[in-house]
Design an enzyme around this catalytic site. Structure first.
Site, PDB file in Angstrom:
ATOM      1  N   ASP A  44     -29.719   0.061 -26.991  1.00 52.21           N
ATOM      2  CA  ASP A  44     -29.610   0.193 -25.529  1.00 52.21           C
ATOM      3  C   ASP A  44     -28.632  -0.847 -25.016  1.00 52.21           C
ATOM      4  O   ASP A  44     -28.860  -2.053 -25.133  1.00 52.21           O
ATOM      5  CB  ASP A  44     -31.011  -0.037 -24.941  1.00 52.21           C
ATOM      6  CG  ASP A  44     -31.072   0.137 -23.430  1.00 52.21           C
ATOM      7  OD1 ASP A  44     -30.066   0.538 -22.834  1.00 52.21           O
ATOM      8  OD2 ASP A  44     -32.147  -0.137 -22.863  1.00 52.21           O
TER       9      ASP A  44
ATOM     10  N   MET B 166     -38.687  -4.077 -18.399  1.00 52.73           N
ATOM     11  CA  MET B 166     -38.054  -5.411 -18.413  1.00 52.73           C
ATOM     12  C   MET B 166     -38.737  -6.230 -17.329  1.00 52.73           C
ATOM     13  O   MET B 166     -38.151  -6.484 -16.257  1.00 52.73           O
ATOM     14  CB  MET B 166     -36.542  -5.264 -18.170  1.00 52.73           C
ATOM     15  CG  MET B 166     -35.813  -4.685 -19.375  1.00 52.73           C
ATOM     16  SD  MET B 166     -34.164  -4.064 -18.968  1.00 52.73           S
ATOM     17  CE  MET B 166     -34.602  -2.431 -18.414  1.00 52.73           C
TER      18      MET B 166
ATOM     19  N   HIS C 281     -34.410   7.956 -20.331  1.00 52.21           N
ATOM     20  CA  HIS C 281     -34.735   6.528 -20.422  1.00 52.21           C
ATOM     21  C   HIS C 281     -34.822   5.955 -19.008  1.00 52.21           C
ATOM     22  O   HIS C 281     -33.913   6.128 -18.199  1.00 52.21           O
ATOM     23  CB  HIS C 281     -33.628   5.844 -21.220  1.00 52.21           C
ATOM     24  CG  HIS C 281     -33.844   4.388 -21.497  1.00 52.21           C
ATOM     25  ND1 HIS C 281     -34.600   3.930 -22.560  1.00 52.21           N
ATOM     26  CD2 HIS C 281     -33.389   3.283 -20.862  1.00 52.21           C
ATOM     27  CE1 HIS C 281     -34.601   2.602 -22.563  1.00 52.21           C
ATOM     28  NE2 HIS C 281     -33.868   2.179 -21.538  1.00 52.21           N
TER      29      HIS C 281
ATOM     30  N   SER D 135     -29.826   7.017 -19.650  1.00 50.15           N
ATOM     31  CA  SER D 135     -30.559   6.070 -18.808  1.00 50.15           C
ATOM     32  C   SER D 135     -30.327   6.386 -17.332  1.00 50.15           C
ATOM     33  O   SER D 135     -29.189   6.350 -16.849  1.00 50.15           O
ATOM     34  CB  SER D 135     -30.097   4.641 -19.090  1.00 50.15           C
ATOM     35  OG  SER D 135     -30.639   3.795 -18.101  1.00 50.15           O
TER      36      SER D 135
END
Ligand code: DX5
Ligand code: ZN
Length: 235
Positions: free
Chosen positions: A194, A87, A52, A27
């Site tokens: 995650d 998100m 990611h 990430s």
């Protein structure tokens, strides 16, 4: 508004493994943002399968990260398969901009108010892989109706918003149940985890049925990123 198809309507075959294959996706949230292109290249060189990218809007989660221009810049700088985790409170509204930015997987959360089935359909229509995410507190029943419309289910193993949080083992039961339902239905979507993933927690998640491991701190901040990725892949 930006529109168009995803950059690679046919991503490289190596980038689209099956749900039986282990995928390690560092990430970028844990990377050095002042050197984002070099950080993407460092992950690729260290053996990352996917990259990611965590998009946070300061509303759905209590943090703000980056938006389409940064995804676009990473896409320009790197040939890696981009796994974009939205998100945000209005995933349907912003979807075309992330498509245009070059996302390969686009994962939207089930919790915000949008027509989830329609959003997933639009992702696939644009040539992307459709991901659906659920928070640790959200029951599997909220996502199960969409199982035949997804390429990836993201089971959050922390409350989303920040990197570096502790893995929540209570999510393991949900992962196990999701894998069992998927297999019973003859479906093949990936199960991604995650939050707080390192070699030890990846082993627990893999045993429960997850195959895509997102890892921020444990990869980008490891003294040896290649060794960290290898450890997660073989856990
Ligand atoms: C958290 C993000 C994660 C985060 C993971 O809301 O979705 O992708 O980067 O970071 P670590 O691996 O440090 O828990
Ligand atoms: Zn994420």
């Amino acid at each position: 508004m930006a529109s168009g198809r995803i950059r690679r309507s046919t991503p490289p075959v190596s980038a689209i493994p099956t749900c039986r294959d282990r995928v390690v996706a560092p990430s970028l949230l844990a990377a050095d943002f002042s050197r984002i292109a070099e950080e993407a290249a460092r992950a690729e060189k260290a053996g990352a399968d996917w990259l990611h990218l965590d998009v946070m809007d300061g509303d759905f989660v209590d943090n703000i990260s980056f938006g389409p221009p940064v995804v676009e810049a990473v896409n320009r700088a790197s040939g890696m398969f981009l796994d974009v985790h939205l998100m945000i409170s209005r995933p349907d509204h912003y979807l075309p901009r992330f498509v245009a930015a070059g996302a390969d997987v686009i994962t939207v959360h089930v919790e915000p108010r949008h027509d989830v089935g329609e959003t997933l359909r639009r992702i696939r229509e644009a040539g992307g892989l459709a991901g659906l995410a659920l928070n640790p507190a959200t029951p599997l029943a909220a996502v199960a109706p969409f199982f035949d419309s997804i390429d990836l289910l993201l089971c959050m193993t922390v409350v989303p918003g920040f990197g570096g949080q502790a893995f929540m083992p209570e999510v393991l039961g949900k992962i196990r149940e999701a894998a069992a339902l998927r297999d019973a239905a003859g479906l093949g979507f990936h199960i991604e985890v995650d939050g707080g993933i390192d070699a030890a927690t990846a082993a627990l998640c893999a045993e429960a049925g997850a195959n895509v491991m997102v890892a921020g701190s444990s990869t980008f901040r490891a003294p040896d990123m290649a060794a960290a990725i290898t450890a997660i892949r073989s856990a």
